[in-house]
Every structure is written in structure tokens, then in C-alpha cells.
Design a protein around this motif. Structure first.
Motif, PDB file in Angstrom:
ATOM      1  N   GLU A  10      43.346  48.681  49.004  1.00 24.22           N
ATOM      2  CA  GLU A  10      42.099  49.139  49.755  1.00 24.22           C
ATOM      3  C   GLU A  10      41.249  48.713  48.966  1.00 24.22           C
ATOM      4  O   GLU A  10      41.153  48.799  47.687  1.00 24.22           O
ATOM      5  CB  GLU A  10      42.464  50.533  50.115  1.00 24.22           C
ATOM      6  N   VAL A  11      40.078  48.211  49.517  1.00 22.76           N
ATOM      7  CA  VAL A  11      38.749  47.925  48.947  1.00 22.76           C
ATOM      8  C   VAL A  11      37.666  48.911  49.767  1.00 22.76           C
ATOM      9  O   VAL A  11      37.737  48.859  50.885  1.00 22.76           O
ATOM     10  CB  VAL A  11      38.198  46.528  48.868  1.00 22.76           C
ATOM     11  N   ASN A  49      30.155  43.346  40.338  1.00 27.21           N
ATOM     12  CA  ASN A  49      29.742  42.267  39.739  1.00 27.21           C
ATOM     13  C   ASN A  49      30.389  40.939  40.336  1.00 27.21           C
ATOM     14  O   ASN A  49      31.024  41.165  41.460  1.00 27.21           O
ATOM     15  CB  ASN A  49      29.947  42.364  38.168  1.00 27.21           C
ATOM     16  N   GLU A  50      29.985  39.903  39.729  1.00 31.79           N
ATOM     17  CA  GLU A  50      30.444  38.455  40.431  1.00 31.79           C
ATOM     18  C   GLU A  50      32.091  38.361  40.200  1.00 31.79           C
ATOM     19  O   GLU A  50      32.305  37.562  41.141  1.00 31.79           O
ATOM     20  CB  GLU A  50      29.616  37.485  39.740  1.00 31.79           C
ATOM     21  N   PHE A  51      32.751  39.056  39.524  1.00 31.13           N
ATOM     22  CA  PHE A  51      34.061  38.914  39.169  1.00 31.13           C
ATOM     23  C   PHE A  51      34.816  39.740  39.931  1.00 31.13           C
ATOM     24  O   PHE A  51      35.785  39.272  40.796  1.00 31.13           O
ATOM     25  CB  PHE A  51      34.282  39.052  37.599  1.00 31.13           C
ATOM     26  N   ASN A  52      34.361  41.193  39.984  1.00 34.87           N
ATOM     27  CA  ASN A  52      35.089  42.088  40.968  1.00 34.87           C
ATOM     28  C   ASN A  52      34.631  42.098  42.504  1.00 34.87           C
ATOM     29  O   ASN A  52      35.393  42.283  43.442  1.00 34.87           O
ATOM     30  CB  ASN A  52      35.212  43.245  40.660  1.00 34.87           C
ATOM     31  N   ALA A  53      33.450  41.423  42.723  1.00 38.31           N
ATOM     32  CA  ALA A  53      32.997  41.213  44.407  1.00 38.31           C
ATOM     33  C   ALA A  53      34.049  40.368  45.005  1.00 38.31           C
ATOM     34  O   ALA A  53      33.881  40.228  46.202  1.00 38.31           O
ATOM     35  CB  ALA A  53      31.584  40.964  44.267  1.00 38.31           C
ATOM     36  N   ILE A  54      34.816  39.507  44.233  1.00 38.16           N
ATOM     37  CA  ILE A  54      35.502  38.582  45.231  1.00 38.16           C
ATOM     38  C   ILE A  54      36.942  38.984  45.497  1.00 38.16           C
ATOM     39  O   ILE A  54      37.668  38.263  46.210  1.00 38.16           O
ATOM     40  CB  ILE A  54      35.435  37.367  44.475  1.00 38.16           C
ATOM     41  N   ASP A  59      45.179  41.217  47.004  1.00 36.15           N
ATOM     42  CA  ASP A  59      45.304  40.315  45.971  1.00 36.15           C
ATOM     43  C   ASP A  59      45.950  40.911  44.603  1.00 36.15           C
ATOM     44  O   ASP A  59      45.824  42.171  44.615  1.00 36.15           O
ATOM     45  CB  ASP A  59      43.636  40.157  45.290  1.00 36.15           C
ATOM     46  N   GLU A  60      46.167  39.959  43.751  1.00 34.07           N
ATOM     47  CA  GLU A  60      47.031  40.298  42.743  1.00 34.07           C
ATOM     48  C   GLU A  60      45.871  40.948  41.449  1.00 34.07           C
ATOM     49  O   GLU A  60      44.991  39.733  41.620  1.00 34.07           O
ATOM     50  CB  GLU A  60      48.024  39.710  42.184  1.00 34.07           C
ATOM     51  N   VAL A  61      45.935  41.772  41.033  1.00 33.09           N
ATOM     52  CA  VAL A  61      44.636  42.242  39.954  1.00 33.09           C
ATOM     53  C   VAL A  61      45.312  42.299  38.412  1.00 33.09           C
ATOM     54  O   VAL A  61      46.312  42.982  38.619  1.00 33.09           O
ATOM     55  CB  VAL A  61      43.643  43.037  40.363  1.00 33.09           C
ATOM     56  N   LEU A  62      44.312  42.150  37.608  1.00 27.84           N
ATOM     57  CA  LEU A  62      44.691  42.578  36.028  1.00 27.84           C
ATOM     58  C   LEU A  62      43.712  43.632  36.067  1.00 27.84           C
ATOM     59  O   LEU A  62      42.381  43.501  36.100  1.00 27.84           O
ATOM     60  CB  LEU A  62      44.324  41.467  35.277  1.00 27.84           C
ATOM     61  N   ILE A  63      44.223  44.935  35.602  1.00 21.34           N
ATOM     62  CA  ILE A  63      43.166  45.933  35.406  1.00 21.34           C
ATOM     63  C   ILE A  63      43.225  46.187  33.688  1.00 21.34           C
ATOM     64  O   ILE A  63      44.402  46.102  33.116  1.00 21.34           O
ATOM     65  CB  ILE A  63      43.962  47.294  35.851  1.00 21.34           C
TER      66      ILE A  63
END
Length: 85
Positions: A10-11, A49-54, A59-63
Motif C-alpha cells: 500500500e502507498v 523525494n525524487e527517489f521514493n515518489a516513484i 514494487d520490491e523495495v530496499l529499506i
């Protein structure tokens, strides 16, 4: 520093307050993610920011979590599987 890989389920735009008043949704600067990890669901709220806004649902993400000078920081970015974990 702790790095965790997960899948976004979820976003959302979280509630944000300024001077005790709830900001209009168009004036909010934070973005929230619910991410399914091996250890359960993580709820992450960060400044957009420009990185997390996409980042999108599924999506697979790195935290990346780290403590610097006694403050806890969390970053989230799209995981591209290049072994940077």
C-alpha cells in the motif's frame, strides 16, 4: 545499519499537522508505505523525494534503517536486485 527487502502492499498520503492544524492533502510533504517483509508488515512514513515518489504498489523495495548521532533514519528505494543489500 539494517537493510531489508520487501514488497509494497500500500502507498498512501499520511495525515500531517502544522501548528496543531491538519494540513490539506495538497500541502502534505510526507508519503507512507506498507511493506511486507519476512518479519511482517512495516509501516514507513518518510518525506517525499525524487527517489521514493516513484515507488508503486507491488514494487520490491530496499529499506535502509540506521542511527546517526542518536537519531533514527529510514530510507526506502526501489530494489533492482543488483546485490546492493
Amino acid at each position: 545499519m539494517t537493510k531489508t527487502i520487501g514488497k509494497v502492499i500500500e502507498v498512501y498520503i499520511p495525515k500531517q499537522y502544522k501548528n496543531g492544524g491538519l494540513l490539506d492533502i495538497m500541502d502534505r510533504t510526507n508519503i507512507g508505505f506498507k511493506v511486507m517483509t519476512n518479519s511482517g508488515i512495516k509501516d514507513i512514513v518518510v518525506e517525499a523525494n525524487e527517489f521514493n515518489a516513484i515507488i508503486m504498489k507491488n514494487d520490491e523495495v530496499l529499506i535502509i534503517e540506521q542511527d546517526i548521532s542518536g537519531k533514527h533514519f529510514i530510507d526506502i528505494e526501489v530494489y533492482d536486485g543488483d546485490g546492493n543489500e
